[in-house]
Motif scaffolding. Structure first.
Motif: not given
Length: 388
Positions: A75, A146, A100, A98, A151
């Motif tokens: 990452l 992600i 995920t 973000s 990603c």
């Protein structure tokens, strides 16, 4: 002006098809519907136009890198490899968002912090200075998504959500989101070819969005800023050309848009919002109790409204919704009436047959957008039956 690149527009549940249609009508290429999003292709000018004109988009993202990630070193390395100083100046503030869905990282905050370190370190290595993080109202917004081991890093071209149009300066207790309002209007088939009424107009969101659709006004024309204005490649001249070209497509509207509310404060707020949107020539707002009104125009009438749900406004739901049905049946012949509610139990007391029922969400509340066709002659037939 650069060549075409891939973008993604975020939307609300159930609005993917409408957003895809909007994008095709604007001239987007390779339009594909996802879940709460639509991907498409266009150039920089189209990105500006998408932010300005899309009624049902919340955000427009520009992906800049996609890679496989199996640990935090992957990452950091991949994000550090991006030439961030070529994208924005070190004086600009930035923030990361973000999302995920992966076994690699169980904490989206950790992903944001690791990505922040990579970006800051890149600036230090190249320009010997670092930009500052600002969580509230930053200049630059970066999105990291992600899924499993894939990603995607994207630039958020919009900044603040596109539902923040810039015209609504005053609101009531339970205002409806502007993107939701526009999407519901489009789902109802509103196209500006008849008169329009919102009989419980609140702060006037349906009225303003209806007028903008009817006149083909760029929906974010009152908005002052977007995140792309802080990018190094921002082309102010091109942006102004897009705005000017979009305004040339505004059309005249030859019907009436009317709003009622029985609360003086709501009428005042609606009028101020209408004025702020520069739409007072098209929208009339009156203090009236819907249950004491009759159809204000001849011919077909398109009605869309958002009655109280009982979540924040304490009222007797069963009686209230029964009165909605009675008023429509007795006083509004020749009306296509749509309402949205999350109180599905109260909806049963309207006493009219729905011709359409569409699932939607108002915030976190699951709701239904329902349609009632009130035919011409209903009022006369009712009176002939001996009923008031």
């Amino acid at each position: 002006m650069t060549g075409n690149f891939k973008m993604m527009a975020k939307t609300l549940y159930g609005f993917e098809h409408i957003l895809a249609k909007e994008l095709r009508n604007l001239g987007a290429g390779h339009v594909e519907e996802g879940v709460r999003n639509v991907t498409f292709e266009g150039d920089t000018g189209f990105m500006y136009k998408a932010n300005l004109c899309l009624r049902t988009a919340l955000k427009v993202y520009k992906p800049i890198k996609t890679f496989q990630v199996f640990n935090e070193k992957d990452l950091y390395r991949h994000i550090h490899d991006i030439d961030w100083p070529s994208i924005f100046d070190v004086e600009k503030t930035f923030a990361l968002d973000s999302i995920t869905t992966t076994e690699v990282f169980d904490n989206s905050m950790f992903v944001s912090l690791k990505a922040k370190d990579a970006i800051v370190d890149k600036f230090r290595a190249v320009v010997r200075e670092r930009p500052n993080v600002k969580t509230q109202d930053p200049d630059i917004r970066i999105n990291i998504h992600i899924y499993k081991n894939t990603c995607t890093v994207s630039l958020d071209s919009s900044g603040n959500s596109l539902h923040q149009r810039g015209y609504r300066i005053l609101t009531n207790i339970a205002p409806i989101n502007e993107v939701l309002a526009a999407g519901l209007l489009l789902k109802s088939g509103w196209d500006g070819q008849t008169d329009f009424l919102d009989p419980m107009c609140g702060s006037g969101t349906f009225l303003v969005e209806a007028a903008m659709i009817a006149c083909n006004i760029p929906v974010n024309i009152n908005r002052e800023s977007y995140a792309f204005m802080h990018w190094k490649d921002y082309d102010a001249e091109l942006h102004q050309k897009i705005v000017d070209a979009s305004l040339k497509k505004v059309r005249e509207f030859h019907h009436k848009i009317i709003g009622y509310d029985k609360a003086p404060s709501a009428v005042r707020k609606t009028q101020e919002n209408v004025d702020h949107a520069n739409l007072s020539d098209y929208i009339d707002v009156e203090r009236k109790d819907f249950f004491r009104t009759e159809k204000p125009v001849e011919g077909k009438l398109h009605m869309v409204f958002n009655p109280p749900y009982g979540e924040r406004l304490p009222i007797e739901m069963e009686e209230f919704y029964a009165r909605i049905g009675d008023t429509l049946k007795q006083n509004y012949p020749g009306t296509e009436a749509w309402l949205i509610t999350s109180n599905l139990e109260a909806l049963k007391h309207v006493g009219l047959k729905t011709s359409k029922k569409i699932k939607a969400f108002n915030g976190k509340l699951e709701a239904r957008l329902v349609k009632y066709d009130i035919y011409e002659g209903s009022k006369k037939d009712k009176n002939q039956d001996g009923n008031p």
